[in-house]
Design a protein around this motif. Structure first.
Motif, PDB file in Angstrom:
ATOM      1  N   VAL A  20      -1.962   7.322   5.122  1.00  0.00           N
ATOM      2  CA  VAL A  20      -2.162   7.959   3.768  1.00  0.00           C
ATOM      3  C   VAL A  20      -1.180   8.861   3.466  1.00  0.00           C
ATOM      4  N   GLU A  21      -0.837   9.025   2.107  1.00  0.00           N
ATOM      5  CA  GLU A  21       0.023  10.163   1.687  1.00  0.00           C
ATOM      6  C   GLU A  21      -0.316  10.649   0.389  1.00  0.00           C
ATOM      7  N   GLY A  22      -0.335  11.925   0.202  1.00  0.00           N
ATOM      8  CA  GLY A  22      -0.692  12.420  -1.145  1.00  0.00           C
ATOM      9  C   GLY A  22       0.273  12.688  -2.162  1.00  0.00           C
ATOM     10  N   SER A  23       0.342  12.329  -3.307  1.00  0.00           N
ATOM     11  CA  SER A  23       1.350  12.624  -4.378  1.00  0.00           C
ATOM     12  C   SER A  23       0.851  13.070  -5.652  1.00  0.00           C
ATOM     13  N   GLY A  24       0.854  14.281  -5.816  1.00  0.00           N
ATOM     14  CA  GLY A  24      -0.010  14.626  -7.243  1.00  0.00           C
ATOM     15  C   GLY A  24      -1.394  14.263  -7.140  1.00  0.00           C
ATOM     16  N   THR A  25      -1.700  13.260  -8.188  1.00  0.00           N
ATOM     17  CA  THR A  25      -3.182  12.998  -7.896  1.00  0.00           C
ATOM     18  C   THR A  25      -3.252  11.510  -7.463  1.00  0.00           C
ATOM     19  N   ASN A  26      -2.186  11.003  -7.010  1.00  0.00           N
ATOM     20  CA  ASN A  26      -2.176   9.730  -6.385  1.00  0.00           C
ATOM     21  C   ASN A  26      -2.166   9.582  -4.947  1.00  0.00           C
ATOM     22  N   TYR A  63      -5.799 -11.066   3.720  1.00  0.00           N
ATOM     23  CA  TYR A  63      -5.268 -11.954   4.821  1.00  0.00           C
ATOM     24  C   TYR A  63      -3.988 -12.379   4.208  1.00  0.00           C
ATOM     25  N   ALA A  64      -3.144 -12.914   5.528  1.00  0.00           N
ATOM     26  CA  ALA A  64      -2.147 -13.800   5.316  1.00  0.00           C
ATOM     27  C   ALA A  64      -2.153 -14.927   6.272  1.00  0.00           C
ATOM     28  N   ASP A  65      -1.662 -15.962   5.948  1.00  0.00           N
ATOM     29  CA  ASP A  65      -1.561 -17.240   6.745  1.00  0.00           C
ATOM     30  C   ASP A  65      -0.131 -17.221   7.702  1.00  0.00           C
ATOM     31  N   ARG A  66      -0.019 -16.008   8.320  1.00  0.00           N
ATOM     32  CA  ARG A  66       1.310 -15.959   9.105  1.00  0.00           C
ATOM     33  C   ARG A  66       0.764 -14.981  10.066  1.00  0.00           C
ATOM     34  N   SER A  67       1.731 -14.414  11.020  1.00  0.00           N
ATOM     35  CA  SER A  67       1.458 -13.563  12.223  1.00  0.00           C
ATOM     36  C   SER A  67       1.877 -12.068  11.925  1.00  0.00           C
ATOM     37  N   SER A  68       1.858 -11.609  10.682  1.00  0.00           N
ATOM     38  CA  SER A  68       1.783 -10.327  10.185  1.00  0.00           C
ATOM     39  C   SER A  68       1.652 -10.235   8.709  1.00  0.00           C
ATOM     40  N   ASN A  69       1.127  -8.849   8.494  1.00  0.00           N
ATOM     41  CA  ASN A  69       0.891  -8.685   6.983  1.00  0.00           C
ATOM     42  C   ASN A  69       0.919  -7.127   6.690  1.00  0.00           C
ATOM     43  N   ASP A  70       1.464  -6.650   5.754  1.00  0.00           N
ATOM     44  CA  ASP A  70       1.702  -5.353   5.299  1.00  0.00           C
ATOM     45  C   ASP A  70       0.664  -5.200   3.928  1.00  0.00           C
ATOM     46  N   TYR A  71       0.292  -3.841   3.990  1.00  0.00           N
ATOM     47  CA  TYR A  71      -0.535  -3.628   2.785  1.00  0.00           C
ATOM     48  C   TYR A  71       0.091  -2.219   2.094  1.00  0.00           C
ATOM     49  N   ALA A  72       0.550  -2.066   0.946  1.00  0.00           N
ATOM     50  CA  ALA A  72       0.847  -1.153   0.311  1.00  0.00           C
ATOM     51  C   ALA A  72       0.054  -0.525  -0.969  1.00  0.00           C
ATOM     52  N   LYS A  73      -0.488   0.122  -1.510  1.00  0.00           N
ATOM     53  CA  LYS A  73      -1.184   0.507  -2.676  1.00  0.00           C
ATOM     54  C   LYS A  73      -0.927   2.047  -2.966  1.00  0.00           C
ATOM     55  N   THR A  74      -0.802   2.219  -4.221  1.00  0.00           N
ATOM     56  CA  THR A  74      -0.855   3.637  -4.829  1.00  0.00           C
ATOM     57  C   THR A  74      -2.260   3.704  -5.734  1.00  0.00           C
ATOM     58  N   VAL A  75      -3.280   4.545  -5.636  1.00  0.00           N
ATOM     59  CA  VAL A  75      -4.268   4.596  -6.354  1.00  0.00           C
ATOM     60  C   VAL A  75      -4.536   6.104  -6.757  1.00  0.00           C
ATOM     61  N   PRO A  76      -4.911   6.149  -8.067  1.00  0.00           N
ATOM     62  CA  PRO A  76      -5.268   7.766  -8.766  1.00  0.00           C
ATOM     63  C   PRO A  76      -6.530   8.039  -8.131  1.00  0.00           C
TER      64      PRO A  76
END
Length: 153
Positions: free
Chosen positions: A57-63, A106-119
């Motif tokens: 995780v990384e903080g940026s302002g209030t995100n 999930y993904a139907d492959r051999s790798s998966n990435d997840y990225a999201k920015t939330v307030p």
């Protein structure tokens, strides 16, 4: 009386058998213990379907920016995250409280990435916990839990 001593000796031997013992081969009267250190990724690579994984995780302002990745063996049919939970606390003296979560990504492959920015609300420490998941078939699955770093927003 003899049976009492026989029973006592048997109990003593049984207790001694339960005590741990260190046995090592000695060469030239020198003892050189070997240590083996394994990281999470090493254990996953040895024991199952998940090759590598991370969550941060990384903080940026209030995100709060969440990043996660999983790499599985090529024979895996489902690779991803059972749950990514965001947790927060006021100070390091407090316990972590669940804030919100994302389930079954999930993904139907051999790798998966997840990225999201939330307030998020400022004034708290945040971290993410993740349950990484890989499935080869109905009888062959692997789940690994991990925590991210902690940030203060």
């Amino acid at each position: 009386m003899k049976s009492f001593f026989k029973k006592a000796v048997c109990v003593i031997f049984a207790v001694l058998m339960l005590l741990p013992a260190n046995i090592s081969a000695m060469a030239n009267d020198a003892y050189a213990p070997e240590t083996v250190e394994a990281q999470n990724e090493d254990m996953a690579r040895i024991s199952g379907l998940i090759i590598s994984y991370y969550i941060a995780v990384e903080g940026s302002g209030t995100n709060l920016k969440i990043g996660a990745k999983i790499v599985c063996k090529t024979e895996v049919v489902k690779c991803g995250f059972k749950e990514i939970m965001i947790q927060r606390r006021k100070s390091s003296l407090d316990s972590w409280a669940d804030y919100f979560s994302y389930k079954e990504v999930y993904a139907d492959r051999s790798s998966n990435d997840y990225a999201k920015t939330v307030p998020v609300t400022s004034g708290y420490q945040y971290r993410a916990t993740c349950k990484f998941y890989a499935k080869k078939n109905l009888l062959s699955t692997q789940t690994i839990s991990a925590n991210s770093n902690t940030v203060y927003i």
